[in-house]
Enzyme design. Structure first.
Site, PDB file in Angstrom:
ATOM      1  N   ASP A 130      -6.563  -0.669   5.845  1.00  0.00           N
ATOM      2  CA  ASP A 130      -6.950  -2.041   6.166  1.00  0.00           C
ATOM      3  C   ASP A 130      -6.282  -2.535   7.448  1.00  0.00           C
ATOM      4  OD1 ASP A 130      -8.591  -2.309   3.987  1.00  0.00           O
ATOM      5  OD2 ASP A 130      -7.085  -3.297   2.735  1.00  0.00           O
ATOM      6  N   TYR A 164       1.395   7.501   0.353  1.00  0.00           N
ATOM      7  CA  TYR A 164       1.626   6.211   1.001  1.00  0.00           C
ATOM      8  C   TYR A 164       3.087   5.804   0.819  1.00  0.00           C
ATOM      9  CZ  TYR A 164      -3.326   5.218   1.839  1.00  0.00           C
ATOM     10  OH  TYR A 164      -4.612   5.248   2.305  1.00  0.00           O
TER      11      TYR A 164
END
Length: 303
Positions: free
Chosen positions: A66, A130
């Site tokens: 994002d 992540y």
């Protein structure tokens, strides 16, 4: 490894690893049309135009991030067909050429590899990791060192209950329906994912930050590994674990939230901000040592 079009030139497929600081971008994906927002992919494809390929070069991104999310190492595949029957670029030459023509300083191509013509950067990935960075003890934004801004989530609390967070994280491990941690209305064939690893550990400030600047701050790293994640799953899991660390939730409540499978529950108000999140690595089992895993020293853990 390649196909031979009628023109006599060779179309070669490459896997490229690249990194970026996501602050200035509307995510990694290209923004098409007349919108002013720009994705990382827009800059990569603009640089690829200078390769003078027979067909326009399009990047197929492995992992979409994002706006504001960073990547230590993302991946993509692309096809390049040189003109006049010229042989394919050596991978190292391709990577150097892309970097030469990249117009944004916050993007860099790390490495490139030749791959088979049917290789797919998104579908072939076997592992994605992540990293989420937190900083506690920051009561005002101006207390955060310049070289840490937009690179971590700042919290006014002086500390987090790491033991409670680690206990809560155990409830997320394994194969589950993660509907409770996906954005409501996100269309996916299945909300079932397997979380292979989740860790909560002390972190450290960037080496560019002086000891005096970071004296009152404490840094924390959360890491999540899976083959794939739901949309905003990592940021929602992070927010819930932070709530546990702050004492707003008990570790057992994380299990209750997970088992609710409710994407519209009250916990959905908790979403960690984008700027603390980094895509750390994308691995491909069939490439062996070719998979590129990078971790900047400023993002490492103590011990």
């Amino acid at each position: 490894m390649s196909s031979a079009p009628a023109s006599g030139s060779v179309r070669a497929r490459y896997l490229v690893y690249f990194q970026y600081v996501g602050t200035d971008f509307n995510g990694v994906a290209a923004v098409r049309g007349t919108q002013r927002a720009v994705g990382v992919q827009n800059y990569l494809e603009e640089a690829a135009e200078r390769l003078n390929s027979v067909e326009p070069v399009r990047f197929t991104i492995s992992s979409r991030t994002d706006a504001g999310v960073h990547a230590l190492s993302n991946a993509a595949h692309l096809d390049v067909q040189r003109r006049s029957g010229r042989p394919p670029f050596p991978p190292e030459v391709l990577a150097e050429a892309l970097n030469t023509h990249l117009r944004h300083p916050a993007i860099r191509v790390l490495r490139a590899f030749r791959v088979p013509s049917d290789f797919h950067a998104r579908h072939a990935a076997t592992s994605r990791t992540y990293l989420y960075r937190l900083a506690t003890g920051c009561h005002r934004r101006d207390e955060l060192p310049v070289f840490e801004r937009n690179l971590c989530w700042t919290l006014p609390a002086d500390c987090l209950d790491m033991v409670a967070m680690q206990e809560a994280a155990q409830h997320l491990l394994g194969t589950h329906d993660f509907s409770a941690f996906q954005s409501a209305g996100s269309p996916v064939p299945s909300p079932v994912r397997t979380l292979r690893r989740v860790s909560v550990s002390p972190g450290q400030a960037s080496p560019l930050v002086t000891p005096e600047e970071s004296r009152k701050l404490r840094f924390w790293n959360l890491e999540f590994e899976s083959q794939s994640f739901l949309y905003r799953q990592v940021r929602r899991m992070t927010a819930v674990l932070v709530a546990v660390g702050l004492g707003a939730l008990a570790p057992a409540q994380v299990k209750t939230i997970l088992e609710s499978q409710d994407p519209l529950g009250k916990h959905q108000t908790r979403v960690a901000p984008a700027h603390g999140l980094f895509l750390k690595s994308v691995l491909y089992g069939n490439l062996g040592a070719a998979s590129c895993t990078l971790q900047g020293p400023q993002f490492g853990s103590h011990g």
